[in-house]
Design a protein around this motif. Structure first.
Motif, PDB file in Angstrom:
ATOM      1  N   LEU A   8      42.285  39.438  31.369  1.00 39.74           N
ATOM      2  CA  LEU A   8      43.537  39.291  32.112  1.00 39.74           C
ATOM      3  C   LEU A   8      43.312  38.345  33.289  1.00 39.74           C
ATOM      4  CD1 LEU A   8      46.472  40.067  32.647  1.00 39.74           C
ATOM      5  CD2 LEU A   8      45.628  41.997  33.985  1.00 39.74           C
ATOM      6  N   ILE A   9      42.206  38.529  33.961  1.00 42.55           N
ATOM      7  CA  ILE A   9      41.843  37.649  35.074  1.00 42.55           C
ATOM      8  C   ILE A   9      40.376  37.261  34.910  1.00 42.55           C
ATOM      9  CG2 ILE A   9      43.520  38.560  36.727  1.00 42.55           C
ATOM     10  CD1 ILE A   9      41.313  40.282  37.923  1.00 42.55           C
ATOM     11  N   LYS A  10      40.022  36.127  35.470  1.00 41.99           N
ATOM     12  CA  LYS A  10      38.630  35.682  35.440  1.00 41.99           C
ATOM     13  C   LYS A  10      38.245  35.313  36.866  1.00 41.99           C
ATOM     14  CE  LYS A  10      35.337  32.525  33.471  1.00 41.99           C
ATOM     15  NZ  LYS A  10      35.057  31.375  32.655  1.00 41.99           N
ATOM     16  N   PRO A  11      37.565  36.233  37.552  1.00 40.12           N
ATOM     17  CA  PRO A  11      37.205  35.927  38.936  1.00 40.12           C
ATOM     18  C   PRO A  11      36.201  34.780  39.001  1.00 40.12           C
ATOM     19  CG  PRO A  11      36.095  37.917  38.193  1.00 40.12           C
ATOM     20  CD  PRO A  11      37.051  37.513  37.104  1.00 40.12           C
ATOM     21  N   LEU A  12      36.276  34.041  40.077  1.00 40.07           N
ATOM     22  CA  LEU A  12      35.266  33.011  40.319  1.00 40.07           C
ATOM     23  C   LEU A  12      34.030  33.706  40.870  1.00 40.07           C
ATOM     24  CD1 LEU A  12      37.477  30.178  41.780  1.00 40.07           C
ATOM     25  CD2 LEU A  12      36.479  30.317  39.509  1.00 40.07           C
ATOM     26  N   ARG A  13      32.943  33.001  40.896  1.00 39.31           N
ATOM     27  CA  ARG A  13      31.693  33.562  41.413  1.00 39.31           C
ATOM     28  C   ARG A  13      31.267  32.785  42.642  1.00 39.31           C
ATOM     29  NH1 ARG A  13      29.398  38.138  38.668  1.00 39.31           N
ATOM     30  NH2 ARG A  13      30.487  38.249  36.677  1.00 39.31           N
ATOM     31  N   SER A  14      30.787  33.534  43.639  1.00 39.05           N
ATOM     32  CA  SER A  14      30.235  32.893  44.827  1.00 39.05           C
ATOM     33  C   SER A  14      28.877  32.289  44.465  1.00 39.05           C
ATOM     34  CB  SER A  14      30.058  33.930  45.946  1.00 39.05           C
ATOM     35  OG  SER A  14      29.038  34.861  45.583  1.00 39.05           O
ATOM     36  N   GLU A  15      28.290  31.546  45.387  1.00 35.75           N
ATOM     37  CA  GLU A  15      26.977  30.968  45.128  1.00 35.75           C
ATOM     38  C   GLU A  15      25.957  32.059  44.818  1.00 35.75           C
ATOM     39  OE1 GLU A  15      25.678  28.172  48.063  1.00 35.75           O
ATOM     40  OE2 GLU A  15      27.585  27.092  48.020  1.00 35.75           O
ATOM     41  N   GLY A  16      26.141  33.239  45.390  1.00 36.33           N
ATOM     42  CA  GLY A  16      25.241  34.358  45.142  1.00 36.33           C
ATOM     43  C   GLY A  16      25.575  35.130  43.874  1.00 36.33           C
ATOM     44  N   GLY A  17      26.611  34.718  43.138  1.00 37.37           N
ATOM     45  CA  GLY A  17      26.971  35.357  41.887  1.00 37.37           C
ATOM     46  C   GLY A  17      27.960  36.505  42.019  1.00 37.37           C
ATOM     47  N   ARG A  71      47.752  42.993  27.982  1.00 37.86           N
ATOM     48  CA  ARG A  71      48.555  42.168  27.077  1.00 37.86           C
ATOM     49  C   ARG A  71      49.993  42.064  27.566  1.00 37.86           C
ATOM     50  NH1 ARG A  71      48.883  37.807  24.577  1.00 37.86           N
ATOM     51  NH2 ARG A  71      50.128  37.815  22.713  1.00 37.86           N
ATOM     52  N   ILE A  72      50.546  43.169  28.038  1.00 39.94           N
ATOM     53  CA  ILE A  72      51.917  43.166  28.577  1.00 39.94           C
ATOM     54  C   ILE A  72      52.020  42.214  29.758  1.00 39.94           C
ATOM     55  CG2 ILE A  72      53.601  44.566  29.852  1.00 39.94           C
ATOM     56  CD1 ILE A  72      52.698  46.935  27.995  1.00 39.94           C
ATOM     57  N   VAL A  73      51.058  42.273  30.664  1.00 43.56           N
ATOM     58  CA  VAL A  73      51.088  41.413  31.855  1.00 43.56           C
ATOM     59  C   VAL A  73      50.975  39.944  31.448  1.00 43.56           C
ATOM     60  CG1 VAL A  73      49.893  40.824  34.003  1.00 43.56           C
ATOM     61  CG2 VAL A  73      50.228  43.219  33.381  1.00 43.56           C
ATOM     62  N   ILE A  74      50.130  39.648  30.473  1.00 44.75           N
ATOM     63  CA  ILE A  74      50.008  38.270  29.983  1.00 44.75           C
ATOM     64  C   ILE A  74      51.341  37.794  29.407  1.00 44.75           C
ATOM     65  CG2 ILE A  74      48.958  36.835  28.174  1.00 44.75           C
ATOM     66  CD1 ILE A  74      46.354  38.513  28.665  1.00 44.75           C
ATOM     67  N   LEU A  75      51.983  38.640  28.607  1.00 42.11           N
ATOM     68  CA  LEU A  75      53.274  38.270  28.016  1.00 42.11           C
ATOM     69  C   LEU A  75      54.358  38.111  29.081  1.00 42.11           C
ATOM     70  CD1 LEU A  75      53.167  40.494  24.821  1.00 42.11           C
ATOM     71  CD2 LEU A  75      53.011  37.995  24.923  1.00 42.11           C
ATOM     72  N   GLU A  76      54.361  38.989  30.087  1.00 43.57           N
ATOM     73  CA  GLU A  76      55.325  38.855  31.186  1.00 43.57           C
ATOM     74  C   GLU A  76      55.128  37.524  31.910  1.00 43.57           C
ATOM     75  OE1 GLU A  76      56.009  43.531  32.504  1.00 43.57           O
ATOM     76  OE2 GLU A  76      54.500  42.347  33.559  1.00 43.57           O
TER      77      GLU A  76
END
Length: 115
Positions: free
Chosen positions: A45-54, A84-89
């Motif tokens: 649903l979401i893909k967080p970014l990573r800091s330099e420290g991971g 899936r609902i949130v993605i469709l919304e």
């Protein structure tokens, strides 16, 4: 390295996509656990970014999306279905916005042609 332009740093505060929040803070803000944030990440649903420290970092937009999924889960929806609902919304909202943008110029050009 030149010092950061203070005005550009301020832009980050206004950027919904800037990954400003740690996992703990993000979970606290939406009333969830870090495990919930990991689960919605695993469900893509979401893909967080990573800091330099991971470490995972979340944006305000991602927090709004995760909070909506949490609402659905709190109502008894399984997490995979909630995601899936949130993605469709989100897709529907984008489609409606694009449709509205495409209709505006067509309406304006018909009126100006006198038909």
């Amino acid at each position: 390295m030149p010092p950061e332009n203070p005005a550009r740093g301020h832009d980050r505060f206004d950027d919904d996509d800037y990954p400003a929040y740690t996992m703990g803070r993000a979970a606290e803000m939406i009333g969830a656990t870090p495990g919930f944030l990991r689960a919605v990440g695993e469900a893509r649903l979401i893909k967080p970014l990573r800091s330099e420290g991971g470490h995972r970092r979340y944006s305000r937009y991602q927090l709004r999306v995760a909070a909506r999924a949490r609402e659905l889960v709190d109502q008894g929806t399984p997490i995979e279905a909630a995601c899936r609902i949130v993605i469709l919304e989100d897709q529907l909202e984008d489609a409606l916005r694009i449709n509205e943008e495409l209709r505006r110029p067509a309406t304006g050009s018909e009126e100006s042609s006198g038909s």
